[in-house]
Design a protein around this motif. Structure first.
Motif, mmCIF file in Angstrom:
data_model
loop_
_atom_site.group_PDB
_atom_site.id
_atom_site.type_symbol
_atom_site.label_atom_id
_atom_site.label_comp_id
_atom_site.label_asym_id
_atom_site.label_seq_id
_atom_site.Cartn_x
_atom_site.Cartn_y
_atom_site.Cartn_z
ATOM 1 N N SER A 47 -4.798 -11.257 2.733
ATOM 2 C CA SER A 47 -5.822 -10.578 3.519
ATOM 3 C C SER A 47 -6.498 -9.522 2.649
ATOM 4 C CB SER A 47 -5.202 -9.935 4.758
ATOM 5 O OG SER A 47 -4.250 -8.965 4.385
ATOM 6 N N ASP A 48 -7.698 -9.152 3.042
ATOM 7 C CA ASP A 48 -8.431 -8.131 2.309
ATOM 8 C C ASP A 48 -7.716 -6.800 2.394
ATOM 9 O OD1 ASP A 48 -10.476 -9.893 1.605
ATOM 10 O OD2 ASP A 48 -11.682 -9.390 3.359
ATOM 11 N N ALA A 49 -7.749 -6.061 1.306
ATOM 12 C CA ALA A 49 -7.191 -4.710 1.299
ATOM 13 C C ALA A 49 -8.141 -3.787 2.052
ATOM 14 C CB ALA A 49 -7.027 -4.215 -0.132
ATOM 15 N N PRO A 50 -7.609 -2.741 2.671
ATOM 16 C CA PRO A 50 -8.504 -1.752 3.274
ATOM 17 C C PRO A 50 -9.276 -1.036 2.162
ATOM 18 C CG PRO A 50 -6.253 -0.955 3.293
ATOM 19 C CD PRO A 50 -6.206 -2.373 2.801
ATOM 20 N N ARG A 51 -10.272 -0.299 2.544
ATOM 21 C CA ARG A 51 -11.079 0.432 1.567
ATOM 22 C C ARG A 51 -10.219 1.474 0.862
ATOM 23 N NH1 ARG A 51 -15.150 4.871 1.629
ATOM 24 N NH2 ARG A 51 -16.484 4.408 -0.146
ATOM 25 N N LEU A 52 -10.188 1.409 -0.457
ATOM 26 C CA LEU A 52 -9.461 2.374 -1.271
ATOM 27 C C LEU A 52 -10.481 3.138 -2.104
ATOM 28 C CD1 LEU A 52 -6.483 0.141 -2.479
ATOM 29 C CD2 LEU A 52 -6.444 1.914 -0.718
ATOM 30 N N ALA A 53 -10.834 4.296 -1.623
ATOM 31 C CA ALA A 53 -11.853 5.102 -2.284
ATOM 32 C C ALA A 53 -11.547 6.568 -2.029
ATOM 33 C CB ALA A 53 -13.236 4.752 -1.756
ATOM 34 N N GLY A 54 -12.001 7.399 -2.932
ATOM 35 C CA GLY A 54 -11.807 8.831 -2.735
ATOM 36 C C GLY A 54 -12.031 9.613 -4.009
ATOM 37 N N GLU A 55 -11.486 10.800 -4.003
ATOM 38 C CA GLU A 55 -11.645 11.738 -5.110
ATOM 39 C C GLU A 55 -10.538 11.537 -6.139
ATOM 40 O OE1 GLU A 55 -11.645 16.567 -5.844
ATOM 41 O OE2 GLU A 55 -11.481 15.774 -3.809
ATOM 42 N N ASP A 141 -3.249 3.693 5.356
ATOM 43 C CA ASP A 141 -4.185 2.585 5.579
ATOM 44 C C ASP A 141 -3.616 1.262 5.058
ATOM 45 O OD1 ASP A 141 -6.029 4.261 6.762
ATOM 46 O OD2 ASP A 141 -7.380 4.332 5.018
ATOM 47 N N LEU A 142 -2.751 1.349 4.052
ATOM 48 C CA LEU A 142 -2.123 0.152 3.485
ATOM 49 C C LEU A 142 -0.702 -0.037 4.021
ATOM 50 C CD1 LEU A 142 -3.168 -0.139 -0.245
ATOM 51 C CD2 LEU A 142 -2.950 -2.015 1.357
ATOM 52 N N ASP A 143 -0.368 0.660 5.096
ATOM 53 C CA ASP A 143 0.966 0.583 5.693
ATOM 54 C C ASP A 143 2.062 0.976 4.717
ATOM 55 O OD1 ASP A 143 0.105 -0.211 8.248
ATOM 56 O OD2 ASP A 143 -0.073 -2.289 7.578
ATOM 57 N N PRO A 146 4.494 7.546 3.425
ATOM 58 C CA PRO A 146 4.776 8.376 2.253
ATOM 59 C C PRO A 146 6.264 8.481 1.918
ATOM 60 C CG PRO A 146 3.189 9.446 3.674
ATOM 61 C CD PRO A 146 3.671 8.233 4.397
ATOM 62 N N ASN A 147 7.133 8.319 2.903
ATOM 63 C CA ASN A 147 8.564 8.415 2.604
ATOM 64 C C ASN A 147 9.112 7.127 2.003
ATOM 65 O OD1 ASN A 147 8.367 6.917 4.941
ATOM 66 N ND2 ASN A 147 10.168 7.818 5.906
ATOM 67 N N THR A 148 8.258 6.132 1.749
ATOM 68 C CA THR A 148 8.711 4.890 1.122
ATOM 69 C C THR A 148 8.166 4.723 -0.286
ATOM 70 O OG1 THR A 148 6.893 3.544 1.989
ATOM 71 C CG2 THR A 148 8.885 3.724 3.357
ATOM 72 N N ILE A 149 7.632 5.784 -0.861
ATOM 73 C CA ILE A 149 7.130 5.640 -2.220
ATOM 74 C C ILE A 149 8.276 5.876 -3.198
ATOM 75 C CG2 ILE A 149 4.817 6.338 -1.539
ATOM 76 C CD1 ILE A 149 5.284 8.843 -3.241
ATOM 77 N N PRO A 150 8.190 5.299 -4.384
ATOM 78 C CA PRO A 150 7.028 4.617 -4.922
ATOM 79 C C PRO A 150 6.836 3.249 -4.281
ATOM 80 C CG PRO A 150 8.828 4.426 -6.470
ATOM 81 C CD PRO A 150 9.306 5.317 -5.356
ATOM 82 N N ALA A 151 5.594 2.836 -4.278
ATOM 83 C CA ALA A 151 5.240 1.497 -3.818
ATOM 84 C C ALA A 151 4.086 1.015 -4.684
ATOM 85 C CB ALA A 151 4.844 1.513 -2.349
ATOM 86 N N THR A 152 4.069 -0.270 -4.946
ATOM 87 C CA THR A 152 3.020 -0.854 -5.770
ATOM 88 C C THR A 152 2.433 -2.044 -5.026
ATOM 89 O OG1 THR A 152 4.159 -0.146 -7.787
ATOM 90 C CG2 THR A 152 2.496 -1.874 -8.023
ATOM 91 N N VAL A 153 1.111 -2.075 -4.959
ATOM 92 C CA VAL A 153 0.381 -3.157 -4.302
ATOM 93 C C VAL A 153 -0.533 -3.778 -5.348
ATOM 94 C CG1 VAL A 153 -1.259 -3.739 -2.469
ATOM 95 C CG2 VAL A 153 0.446 -1.939 -2.092
ATOM 96 N N ARG A 160 -7.957 -8.944 -2.472
ATOM 97 C CA ARG A 160 -6.992 -9.262 -1.429
ATOM 98 C C ARG A 160 -5.583 -8.871 -1.871
ATOM 99 N NH1 ARG A 160 -7.960 -15.420 -0.714
ATOM 100 N NH2 ARG A 160 -7.572 -15.191 -2.932
ATOM 101 N N ILE A 161 -4.735 -8.566 -0.909
ATOM 102 C CA ILE A 161 -3.368 -8.134 -1.194
ATOM 103 C C ILE A 161 -2.535 -9.354 -1.579
ATOM 104 C CG2 ILE A 161 -1.298 -7.038 -0.269
ATOM 105 C CD1 ILE A 161 -3.232 -5.550 1.691
ATOM 106 N N ALA A 162 -2.112 -9.379 -2.844
ATOM 107 C CA ALA A 162 -1.320 -10.498 -3.359
ATOM 108 C C ALA A 162 0.171 -10.188 -3.330
ATOM 109 C CB ALA A 162 -1.752 -10.833 -4.786
ATOM 110 N N THR A 163 0.521 -8.946 -3.645
ATOM 111 C CA THR A 163 1.931 -8.563 -3.758
ATOM 112 C C THR A 163 2.120 -7.136 -3.299
ATOM 113 O OG1 THR A 163 2.172 -10.029 -5.678
ATOM 114 C CG2 THR A 163 3.884 -8.374 -5.382
#
Length: 192
Positions: A47-55, A141-143, A146-153, A160-163
């Motif tokens: 599925s498509d990733a949510p918008r990842l944008a910012g400062e 937004d990517l589910d 914060p208490n489950t980091i580190p996480a890599t997408v 699209r989200i592959a892994t």
């Protein structure tokens, strides 16, 4: 005691559902492989990733859609996170080893102060950009709680989200996954 076991079981079920929902849409979670905390989805199940944008941490703005056509490895981290410190060199080494294959990396710093986050990147020689997300909005937004980091997408060339990896990574485990996704032909990626 019974309530605690029930709560732990519910948390595990919600976490498993959340991990899988990041990879697929339309109830196709069963089609994604979940091995050892690594969820990988076939191209036609992504599925498509949510918008990842910012400062950016160092200033300026960033939008991951500008990287369309490249594989994007998104790592959620915090300077306060011991496993994040442990994986920093492996992430940088994987980035250096794969960047000539159409792969880029993006860090997303959560629940941190800007000064501590910049010091972390400088101390570990991180050369790829990081978004500053102290409120963890992008993580949520990517589910990624914060208490489950580190996480890599890992996003494929179509965004699209592959892994999804919900643990600290090591280069010997991450690099083959990144290389495999980078080797996929966009024509073979299936319908969107």
């Amino acid at each position: 005691m019974r309530t605690r076991r029930w709560a732990v079981g519910l948390l595990a079920a919600v976490t498993a559902t959340t991990v899988l929902s990041g990879c697929s849409g339309g109830g196709r979670e069963a089609d994604c492989d979940n091995v050892g905390g690594i969820v990988e989805c076939a191209p036609d199940q992504r599925s498509d990733a949510p918008r990842l944008a910012g400062e950016l941490l160092e200033g300026g703005s960033y939008d991951v859609t500008q990287q369309r056509g490249q594989v994007v490895v998104v790592n959620f981290w915090g300077s306060w996170c011991a496993p994040c410190r442990a994986e920093a060199d492996d992430l940088e080494n994987t980035y250096q080893a794969t960047k000539d294959s159409g792969v880029t990396f993006l860090g997303i710093n959560v629940q941190d102060s800007r000064d501590k986050a910049i010091a972390f990147e400088e101390g570990y020689g991180i050369s790829y950009p990081s978004l500053f997300d102290p409120g963890s909005r992008l993580a949520l937004d990517l589910d990624i709680p914060p208490n489950t980091i580190p996480a890599t997408v890992i996003l494929d060339r179509e965004g699209r989200i592959a892994t999804v990896i919900r643990a600290a990574v090591r280069q010997e485990g991450l690099q083959p996954i990144v290389e495999r996704i980078a080797a996929e032909s966009t024509a073979a990626s299936g319908p969107r």
